[in-house]
Design an enzyme around this catalytic site. Structure first.
Site, PDB file in Angstrom:
ATOM      1  N   LYS A 182     -17.772-117.390  57.676  1.00 10.80           N
ATOM      2  CA  LYS A 182     -16.441-116.887  57.527  1.00 10.80           C
ATOM      3  C   LYS A 182     -16.271-115.718  58.571  1.00 10.80           C
ATOM      4  O   LYS A 182     -17.322-114.657  58.666  1.00 10.80           O
ATOM      5  CB  LYS A 182     -16.045-116.372  56.129  1.00 10.80           C
ATOM      6  CG  LYS A 182     -16.296-117.517  55.257  1.00 10.80           C
ATOM      7  CD  LYS A 182     -16.033-116.984  53.590  1.00 10.80           C
ATOM      8  CE  LYS A 182     -17.553-116.684  53.136  1.00 10.80           C
ATOM      9  NZ  LYS A 182     -17.436-116.514  51.629  1.00 10.80           N
ATOM     10  N   THR A 219      -7.900-107.710  50.054  1.00 12.22           N
ATOM     11  CA  THR A 219      -8.937-108.846  50.360  1.00 12.22           C
ATOM     12  C   THR A 219      -9.849-108.923  49.202  1.00 12.22           C
ATOM     13  O   THR A 219     -10.879-109.620  49.575  1.00 12.22           O
ATOM     14  CB  THR A 219      -9.688-108.377  51.514  1.00 12.22           C
ATOM     15  OG1 THR A 219     -10.245-106.994  51.511  1.00 12.22           O
ATOM     16  CG2 THR A 219      -8.713-108.213  52.779  1.00 12.22           C
ATOM     17  N   GLY A 221     -12.022-110.649  46.648  1.00 13.27           N
ATOM     18  CA  GLY A 221     -12.142-112.162  46.529  1.00 13.27           C
ATOM     19  C   GLY A 221     -11.715-113.231  47.338  1.00 13.27           C
ATOM     20  O   GLY A 221     -12.041-114.124  47.042  1.00 13.27           O
ATOM     21  N   THR A 222     -11.603-112.620  48.583  1.00 11.60           N
ATOM     22  CA  THR A 222     -11.360-113.509  49.668  1.00 11.60           C
ATOM     23  C   THR A 222     -12.205-114.650  49.898  1.00 11.60           C
ATOM     24  O   THR A 222     -11.826-115.784  49.930  1.00 11.60           O
ATOM     25  CB  THR A 222     -11.188-112.752  51.113  1.00 11.60           C
ATOM     26  OG1 THR A 222     -10.504-111.658  50.785  1.00 11.60           O
ATOM     27  CG2 THR A 222     -10.715-113.622  52.257  1.00 11.60           C
ATOM     28  N   GLY A 223     -13.798-114.290  49.764  1.00  8.39           N
ATOM     29  CA  GLY A 223     -14.640-115.171  49.953  1.00  8.39           C
ATOM     30  C   GLY A 223     -14.905-116.163  48.706  1.00  8.39           C
ATOM     31  O   GLY A 223     -15.038-117.333  49.099  1.00  8.39           O
ATOM     32  N   CYS A 224     -14.671-115.689  47.626  1.00 15.36           N
ATOM     33  CA  CYS A 224     -14.615-116.387  46.460  1.00 15.36           C
ATOM     34  C   CYS A 224     -13.586-117.546  46.543  1.00 15.36           C
ATOM     35  O   CYS A 224     -13.853-118.959  46.050  1.00 15.36           O
ATOM     36  CB  CYS A 224     -14.519-115.787  45.168  1.00 15.36           C
ATOM     37  SG  CYS A 224     -15.682-114.554  44.750  1.00 15.36           S
TER      38      CYS A 224
END
Length: 271
Positions: A182, A219, A221-224
């Site tokens: 990412k 942002t 929690g973006t990765g989850c």
């Protein structure tokens, strides 16, 4: 009453991850994302964290036995279409989780190697990271590290596109079939306007997914959310490349529509 056909059944997505009480990341974000895609959300809590939008203040982990005792009834009862892991904080939990996936022949498994919070709190130790690489990477359809996670796993300091390519290939050499790095933390090269570019190492190929970079602190929690959206789209029948593209569009809009909740990195608006 007529029987309900399989066409009327939402696919079941299972998340095994940590609880963020502020609702922005972790298993709460996973549940929101699965539901927004029309999937049925099931959840196993691996750790209870103490956090809000400003920082992570600590955590209390589940035992490996607790994780198994949460997961087994779900697998016994539902036909689980896809599974996503997030924070798996101890070697024992990772060993147990990997054993469950082997026993249940989990095919659509997305491993988000959550190792450190945005605020700098280490979420797993070195022993857990080693177990994650050795035991879960080979089982995963795709792993989804961000730049700092990719650096820690691969041992490569990422400052260029060549570094991203080398890190992706190195993680495949460590056992991951497919790797999505990412790119939200990558500032890019040259004088081009910054964009958000994710790199999918799909077997021997590398596929890029580019979107507008939105300059915001919303942002959390973006990765989850991205990993959960990939999971949901796989459960709905997309192939991996399609699922990543759809998930990236979903996260971009969730960032764009986010409101300023909290005093730190605000959560996305998932809908």
């Amino acid at each position: 009453m007529d029987d309900i056909t399989d066409k009327n059944m939402p696919p079941v997505c299972l998340a095994i991850a940590g609880l963020d009480p502020s609702g922005g990341a972790g298993i709460v974000a996973d549940i929101k994302t699965f539901t927004a895609h029309g999937c049925f959300a099931a959840a196993v809590v691996s750790s209870v964290t103490f956090q809000n939008t400003t920082s992570v203040f600590g955590s209390v982990h589940q035992t490996a036995d607790s994780v198994r005792r949460q997961a087994e009834p779900v697998f016994d009862d539902y036909d689980v279409a896809a599974v996503k892991t997030g924070m798996l904080p101890t070697r024992e939990i990772i060993e147990e989780t990997a054993a469950i996936f082997r026993e249940r022949s989990a095919e659509k498994l997305i491993v988000d190697p959550v190792v450190r919070s945005t605020s700098g709190f280490d979420l797993v130790d070195d022993a857990a990271l080693t177990a994650l690489i050795d035991l879960l990477f080979p089982l995963a359809l795709v792993i989804t590290p961000n730049i700092p996670e990719a650096e820690r796993i691969s041992g490569i300091r990422i400052g260029s596109l060549d570094d991203i390519a080398e890190a992706g290939r190195r993680m495949q050499a460590l056992g991951a079939r497919n790797v999505l790095i990412k790119g939200g933390h990558f500032k890019g090269e040259g004088t081009k306007p910054r964009s958000a570019v994710d790199h999918l190492f799909l077997g021997p190929e590398m596929v890029t997914f580019e979107s507008e970079y939105i300059d915001t602190t919303s942002t959390h929690g973006t990765g989850c959310t991205l990993a959960a959206a990939i999971t949901a789209n796989l459960a709905l029948g997309s192939n991996l490349s399609e699922a990543v593209g759809l998930a990236k569009e979903f996260v971009t809009e969730a960032i764009r529509n986010a409101t300023s909740l909290g005093k730190g990195y605000s959560p996305l608006q998932i809908r």
